[in-house]
Design a protein around this motif. Structure first.
Motif, PDB file in Angstrom:
ATOM      1  N   ARG A 296      60.063  15.903  46.725  1.00  0.00           N
ATOM      2  CA  ARG A 296      59.109  15.141  45.926  1.00  0.00           C
ATOM      3  C   ARG A 296      59.119  15.525  44.448  1.00  0.00           C
ATOM      4  O   ARG A 296      58.720  14.727  43.598  1.00  0.00           O
ATOM      5  CB  ARG A 296      57.708  15.301  46.502  1.00  0.00           C
ATOM      6  N   GLU A 400      55.514   8.026  45.770  1.00  0.00           N
ATOM      7  CA  GLU A 400      54.392   7.365  46.435  1.00  0.00           C
ATOM      8  C   GLU A 400      53.990   6.144  45.631  1.00  0.00           C
ATOM      9  O   GLU A 400      54.286   6.046  44.433  1.00  0.00           O
ATOM     10  CB  GLU A 400      53.204   8.305  46.601  1.00  0.00           C
ATOM     11  N   TRP A 425      56.753   8.125  52.686  1.00  0.00           N
ATOM     12  CA  TRP A 425      56.968   8.207  51.261  1.00  0.00           C
ATOM     13  C   TRP A 425      57.647   6.941  50.752  1.00  0.00           C
ATOM     14  O   TRP A 425      58.127   6.126  51.544  1.00  0.00           O
ATOM     15  CB  TRP A 425      57.796   9.438  50.891  1.00  0.00           C
TER      16      TRP A 425
END
Length: 447
Positions: A296, A400, A425
């Motif tokens: 991420r 996101e 995600w």
């Protein structure tokens, strides 16, 4: 996969890389099970719902995912697997109704029209008294007669059943006429819908009486059937506002019929703040094939070999790669540019094929692959609104997406994609990254 079906020429490859859903013999030849690399249990959950279903029990199942992710192919697999236990009626919404303006009453009419037709093919008729009552009510509320309907409805297409000894009932003709009017005229569409909705309880009651009568008769003739299973495909193509209206405002009506129904749903519905799980028990998501190693905090994600191999196998199952590509790496480049989106992969493959042919060559090279990717990029440049780019940057950086109207719209137009498995995600469509407006928005990002 036998090599007899592998395309070895550009023309053959163009034909077998059709982005439309697989069906028939092509399903047997070209289907690839992607469930492992999608990291989804959506198909398994649908199978479990149908497996545990008892005769004369009814369930409503939502089936969603990005347009072009392979939902229709998976639904055809479900149809094939369960056709011995359910009387399956497969409907393509965009062929039956105005997809830009769908209402639950339209779906009601389509369902009963098609069930009557399919039963007649099996030489089964609804109870005469039920049909007479249903027809009488429809004549009363629509001011239609045998003569007015006969004049406007052709006796061809889905009305005729050559093998059936039964005449075409008035209601079948009327439903064809009403659906044609709904699809073709805004004024008539409004009038018909308002007329039906004024006495919706009567419509639902009569429909359910006919469905239960049809179920009783189909099980008497074919005891192995548990019941009807209606598959309503291509409803995911309705625009996000129509999807919200249909699956939230009319959720009770969509679940009111006495039959099993699978509705395809726009993925944007899943991101609504209204929370679709408050309205339906079962919502199954088919995500993208996961080609990435999720981290991420890293904008540019690395690739997961298993996912890339699976995406490449969609082409390898159809074409003889060494006969069509100068180098295998060019196929992997297409797989990476697809983002795990099946239809986008097929579209780029076809564009690469036409580029190759236009250049007078027989094998796809790096330039052809670049042209194919650019073609998809340019289409996004034409269609992505400027106000979407800051949100796309956030998706790129944070993995996101917001549940705003813009977020729903990005999912609908596939500029942003959903992946899931152990985590849910999002990531941008890889071709968007090269768009100059996106790069400028990235430079100015304050995320």
């Amino acid at each position: 996969m036998t090599s007899a079906y592998l395309a070895t020429t550009l023309k053959q490859a163009f034909r077998v890389c059709d982005p439309r859903p697989l069906s028939g013999e092509d399903m047997q030849r070209y289907y690839v099970d992607l469930s492992k690399v999608r990291n989804t249990k959506a198909i398994a959950k649908v199978d479990a719902d149908l497996k545990f279903q008892e005769a004369e029990e009814f369930t409503t199942i939502l089936f969603t995912g990005h347009r072009g992710c392979g939902k229709s192919t998976e639904l055809r697999q479900i149809e094939e697997k369960w056709k011995q236990e359910y009387f399956i009626i497969y409907l393509e919404a965009d062929q039956e109704i105005d997809i830009q303006d769908a209402r639950y009453t339209d779906l009601y009419l389509v369902i009963i029209k098609q069930i009557e037709y399919e039963l007649r093919k099996k030489e089964i008729q609804f109870d005469r008294e039920l049909i007479r009552n249903f027809e009488a009510w429809f004549k009363e509320i629509t001011n239609e007669t045998e003569e007015t309907v006969e004049r406007s409805v052709s006796m061809s297409g889905t009305l005729e059943v050559s093998s059936s000894p039964f005449p075409i009932p008035f209601i079948a003709k009327l439903l064809v006429k009403l659906l044609a009017q709904i699809k073709g005229s805004d004024k008539q569409k409004t009038t018909i819908r308002q007329t039906l909705e004024r006495d919706i309880s009567r419509l639902q009651t009569d429909l359910n009486l006919l469905l239960l009568d049809g179920l009783k008769k189909i099980r008497a003739k074919f005891p192995h059937y548990k019941g009807f299973l209606i598959v309503f495909d291509n409803l995911d193509r309705v625009p996000p506002p129509v999807g919200d209206h249909l699956f939230f405002d009319y959720a009770p009506q969509l679940q009111a019929l006495k039959c099993n129904i699978i509705y395809t749903v726009p993925i944007s519905v899943v991101y609504s703040e209204k929370n679709v799980n408050n309205f339906f028990d079962k919502c199954n998501i088919v995500p993208m094939v996961n080609i990435y190693e999720l981290k991420r905090d890293i904008p540019d994600l690395g690739y997961k070999q298993e996912g890339l191999t699976a995406v490449a196998s969609l082409i390898e199952k159809r074409v003889k790669v060494d006969a069509l590509f100068e180098e295998y790496e060019q196929l992997l480049t297409l797989a990476k540019a697809s983002g795990g989106h099946v239809r986008q992969l097929m579209q780029m493959m076809r564009t690469a094929i036409t580029s190759t042919d236009a250049a007078g060559r027989t094998k796809i090279n790096a330039d052809d692959v670049t042209n194919a990717i650019k073609d998809v990029q340019f289409n996004f440049e034409r269609t992505i609104p400027d106000e979407h780019y800051p949100d796309l940057v956030k998706v790129y950086l944070k993995k996101e997406i917001s549940n705003t109207n813009i977020g729903q719209s990005m999912l609908f137009n596939t500029s942003a994609l959903e992946y899931n498995g152990n985590e849910r995600w999002n990531y941008i469509n890889p071709v968007v990254k090269s768009i100059e407006v996106f790069q400028n928005a990235l430079k100015n990002a304050t995320v």
